[in-house]
Design a protein around this motif. Structure first.
Motif, PDB file in Angstrom:
ATOM      1  N   SER A  61      31.190  26.546  37.310  1.00 40.20           N
ATOM      2  CA  SER A  61      31.696  26.816  38.676  1.00 40.20           C
ATOM      3  C   SER A  61      32.430  28.141  38.782  1.00 40.20           C
ATOM      4  N   LYS A  62      32.477  28.596  40.015  1.00 38.01           N
ATOM      5  CA  LYS A  62      33.337  29.733  40.333  1.00 38.01           C
ATOM      6  C   LYS A  62      34.729  29.169  40.627  1.00 38.01           C
ATOM      7  N   ILE A  63      35.722  29.787  40.050  1.00 36.93           N
ATOM      8  CA  ILE A  63      37.072  29.228  40.163  1.00 36.93           C
ATOM      9  C   ILE A  63      37.561  29.218  41.612  1.00 36.93           C
ATOM     10  N   ILE A  64      37.125  30.187  42.399  1.00 33.64           N
ATOM     11  CA  ILE A  64      37.586  30.212  43.790  1.00 33.64           C
ATOM     12  C   ILE A  64      37.120  28.945  44.533  1.00 33.64           C
ATOM     13  N   ASP A  65      35.949  28.413  44.154  1.00 37.52           N
ATOM     14  CA  ASP A  65      35.481  27.188  44.808  1.00 37.52           C
ATOM     15  C   ASP A  65      36.361  25.990  44.433  1.00 37.52           C
ATOM     16  N   ASP A 115      27.969  43.149  31.997  1.00 38.48           N
ATOM     17  CA  ASP A 115      26.621  42.634  31.690  1.00 38.48           C
ATOM     18  C   ASP A 115      26.717  41.547  30.624  1.00 38.48           C
ATOM     19  N   ALA A 116      27.489  41.843  29.569  1.00 37.15           N
ATOM     20  CA  ALA A 116      27.599  40.878  28.463  1.00 37.15           C
ATOM     21  C   ALA A 116      28.284  39.595  28.933  1.00 37.15           C
ATOM     22  N   ILE A 117      29.301  39.758  29.768  1.00 34.29           N
ATOM     23  CA  ILE A 117      30.040  38.594  30.285  1.00 34.29           C
ATOM     24  C   ILE A 117      29.109  37.712  31.114  1.00 34.29           C
ATOM     25  N   GLN A 118      28.308  38.353  31.965  1.00 36.65           N
ATOM     26  CA  GLN A 118      27.415  37.566  32.829  1.00 36.65           C
ATOM     27  C   GLN A 118      26.282  36.933  32.020  1.00 36.65           C
ATOM     28  N   THR A 119      25.787  37.661  31.033  1.00 38.24           N
ATOM     29  CA  THR A 119      24.738  37.094  30.173  1.00 38.24           C
ATOM     30  C   THR A 119      25.260  35.848  29.452  1.00 38.24           C
ATOM     31  N   ALA A 120      26.564  35.846  29.140  1.00 36.78           N
ATOM     32  CA  ALA A 120      27.164  34.688  28.460  1.00 36.78           C
ATOM     33  C   ALA A 120      27.418  33.532  29.437  1.00 36.78           C
ATOM     34  N   GLY A 121      27.107  33.730  30.708  1.00 26.86           N
ATOM     35  CA  GLY A 121      27.255  32.644  31.696  1.00 26.86           C
ATOM     36  C   GLY A 121      28.669  32.518  32.254  1.00 26.86           C
ATOM     37  N   ILE A 122      29.477  33.563  32.049  1.00 28.53           N
ATOM     38  CA  ILE A 122      30.869  33.524  32.547  1.00 28.53           C
ATOM     39  C   ILE A 122      30.893  34.093  33.964  1.00 28.53           C
ATOM     40  N   GLU A 123      31.561  33.352  34.876  1.00 26.35           N
ATOM     41  CA  GLU A 123      31.504  33.736  36.292  1.00 26.35           C
ATOM     42  C   GLU A 123      32.849  34.144  36.870  1.00 26.35           C
ATOM     43  N   ASN A 124      33.879  34.185  36.001  1.00 27.91           N
ATOM     44  CA  ASN A 124      35.230  34.406  36.506  1.00 27.91           C
ATOM     45  C   ASN A 124      35.979  35.402  35.619  1.00 27.91           C
ATOM     46  N   ILE A 125      36.587  36.405  36.304  1.00 36.54           N
ATOM     47  CA  ILE A 125      37.310  37.468  35.589  1.00 36.54           C
ATOM     48  C   ILE A 125      38.742  37.546  36.122  1.00 36.54           C
ATOM     49  N   LEU A 126      39.704  37.721  35.223  1.00 33.64           N
ATOM     50  CA  LEU A 126      41.052  38.085  35.654  1.00 33.64           C
ATOM     51  C   LEU A 126      41.199  39.575  35.363  1.00 33.64           C
ATOM     52  N   ALA A 127      41.236  40.378  36.431  1.00 33.18           N
ATOM     53  CA  ALA A 127      41.199  41.842  36.277  1.00 33.18           C
ATOM     54  C   ALA A 127      42.609  42.417  36.282  1.00 33.18           C
ATOM     55  N   ALA A 186      33.970  44.158  41.715  1.00 32.35           N
ATOM     56  CA  ALA A 186      33.432  43.570  42.952  1.00 32.35           C
ATOM     57  C   ALA A 186      32.177  44.311  43.407  1.00 32.35           C
ATOM     58  N   ALA A 187      32.142  45.633  43.173  1.00 36.10           N
ATOM     59  CA  ALA A 187      30.978  46.414  43.606  1.00 36.10           C
ATOM     60  C   ALA A 187      29.763  46.115  42.732  1.00 36.10           C
ATOM     61  N   TYR A 188      30.003  45.825  41.460  1.00 40.76           N
ATOM     62  CA  TYR A 188      28.896  45.704  40.501  1.00 40.76           C
ATOM     63  C   TYR A 188      28.423  44.259  40.316  1.00 40.76           C
ATOM     64  N   THR A 189      29.300  43.283  40.601  1.00 43.50           N
ATOM     65  CA  THR A 189      28.948  41.878  40.319  1.00 43.50           C
ATOM     66  C   THR A 189      29.315  40.968  41.484  1.00 43.50           C
ATOM     67  N   ASP A 190      28.929  39.705  41.290  1.00 39.76           N
ATOM     68  CA  ASP A 190      29.273  38.670  42.255  1.00 39.76           C
ATOM     69  C   ASP A 190      30.294  37.709  41.625  1.00 39.76           C
ATOM     70  N   LEU A 191      30.994  38.200  40.591  1.00 38.38           N
ATOM     71  CA  LEU A 191      31.921  37.333  39.872  1.00 38.38           C
ATOM     72  C   LEU A 191      33.139  36.998  40.745  1.00 38.38           C
ATOM     73  N   THR A 192      33.729  35.835  40.510  1.00 41.50           N
ATOM     74  CA  THR A 192      35.022  35.530  41.131  1.00 41.50           C
ATOM     75  C   THR A 192      36.076  36.366  40.404  1.00 41.50           C
ATOM     76  N   ILE A 193      36.969  36.984  41.185  1.00 45.52           N
ATOM     77  CA  ILE A 193      37.973  37.874  40.580  1.00 45.52           C
ATOM     78  C   ILE A 193      39.381  37.362  40.861  1.00 45.52           C
ATOM     79  N   GLY A 194      40.121  37.179  39.769  1.00 42.27           N
ATOM     80  CA  GLY A 194      41.544  36.854  39.884  1.00 42.27           C
ATOM     81  C   GLY A 194      42.354  38.083  39.509  1.00 42.27           C
ATOM     82  N   ALA A 195      43.627  38.085  39.889  1.00 44.89           N
ATOM     83  CA  ALA A 195      44.523  39.200  39.522  1.00 44.89           C
ATOM     84  C   ALA A 195      45.932  38.663  39.339  1.00 44.89           C
ATOM     85  N   ALA A 196      46.793  39.531  38.795  1.00 45.36           N
ATOM     86  CA  ALA A 196      48.176  39.128  38.507  1.00 45.36           C
ATOM     87  C   ALA A 196      49.088  39.442  39.690  1.00 45.36           C
TER      88      ALA A 196
END
Ligand code: FAD
Length: 296
Positions: free
Chosen positions: A2-6, A98-110, A136-146
């Motif tokens: 899942s995407k964490i935002i969901d 690319d590597a993160i998405q290939t590994a099936g990871i959908e969520n990043i804390l930037a 955000a420009a390059y992927t469709d990943l959910t993005i978290g921040a501090a």
């Protein structure tokens, strides 16, 4: 996965997560996996596990991805892959993503990341917002921040930087995790400021249980979090009794969490520091409290 935002959007109760860091040595990874296996995060209501990047003593950032991938495969819950702007170039960032998405990871804390020295500047990614923009420009990943309820330690201003938060959101942040704090009023004041400024992204409250006096000294110096008088007294009382201090630290953190849940926070994020005791003693209690808050 899942995407964490969901999860934040759809869960009828506060979201529960914890942070771990890649051990310095590869040999430490097996013990980390053992700790996680013994805890069984999903069974204890954990919605996601975050894995730090280049922090917590690790110089091996590939481990972040490997551990995040393992968590998803083994425990069937999403992992939040931390990623910092320090030492990134746009090319390196794309390779990482690319590597993160290939590994099936959908969520990043930037994050910007802690600077290696006072003069260091990364002209590609001077601030977290710049990294967030490119992710955000390059992927469709959910993005978290501090977010920093007492202000960031480098900032001349005490208290939350609303402009900083707005910049992160405008550039693509979906949710926020707070820096640790020991006094809940600082979090509530921050929530009021966000609300007054119509900032509605979910914010998890970051809680770190005290495990030693040196850890508190380090944390207050590194991040500038204030210590309430009753916590200082507790630290003095158990200064020479490490086990009692740990126990008191866990109880203090549980009291903070109890109060935060009563105030209807969006989520609780535990800085677990790879400690089995923290996970074993805290997760069952928090899970039970969260379940009792569920509206379905
Ligand atoms: P930013 O939001 O970029 O802020 C950094 C500083 O720049 C602040 O003082 C801010 O006020 C200032 N600033 C921001 N925007 C501007 C602007 N436009 N103009 C002028 N000044 C500006 N570190 C790691 O190395 N690895 C991790 O895995 C990691 N995980 C973390 C997880 C959480 C939940 C938190 C709270 C912190 C984490 N950190 C981690 C630490 C973090 O990298 C540091 O606190 C870092 O110093 C700041 O990161 P940031 O993303 O908040 O930076």
């Amino acid at each position: 996965m899942s995407k964490i935002i969901d999860i934040y959007k759809n869960k009828p109760a506060p979201v529960l997560s914890f942070e771990i860091f890649p051990p310095k040595k590869n040999s430490g990874v097996a013990s980390l996996y053992k700790i996680l296996g013994e805890v069984d995060p999903k069974a204890l209501g954990v919605d996601y596990v975050s894995v730090t990047y280049g922090a917590g003593g690790s110089g091996n950032s590939v481990q972040t991805r490997k551990i995040a991938e393992y968590i998803q495969k083994e425990f069937k819950i999403p992992a939040l892959h931390h990623l910092t702007g320090v030492n990134q170039t746009p090319e390196r960032l794309r390779e990482n993503l690319d590597a993160i998405q290939t590994a099936g990871i959908e969520n990043i804390l930037a994050l910007r990341g802690d600077l290696p020295d006072a003069d260091y500047v990364n002209h590609d990614y001077p601030y977290a917002k710049d990294l967030i923009h490119d992710i955000a420009a390059y992927t469709d990943l959910t993005i978290g921040a501090a977010i920093y309820p007492e202000g960031h330690v480098d900032s001349p201003v005490t208290g939350i930087s609303l402009n900083g938060v707005k910049e992160k959101i405008v550039n693509g942040t979906d949710f926020l995790i707070s820096q640790l704090f020991f006094e809940n009023s600082v979090f509530y004041n921050m929530q009021d400021a966000l609300k007054a400024n119509y900032i509605k992204v979910p914010v998890s409250a970051g809680i770190m249980p005290i495990i030693s006096k040196s850890q508190v000294d380090r944390m207050t110096y590194m991040i500038g979090s204030s210590l309430p008088a009753h916590l200082i007294k507790l630290i003095h009382k158990y200064e020479n009794k490490p086990e009692s201090l740990q126990q008191a630290g866990i109880e203090y953190a549980l009291e903070q969490i109890h109060d935060l849940l009563d105030h209807g926070v969006d989520g609780i994020h535990i800085y677990a520091m790879n400690r089995s005791k923290i996970l074993h003693e805290m997760l069952p209690i928090i899970n039970q409290e969260i379940q009792s808050k569920s509206t379905v």
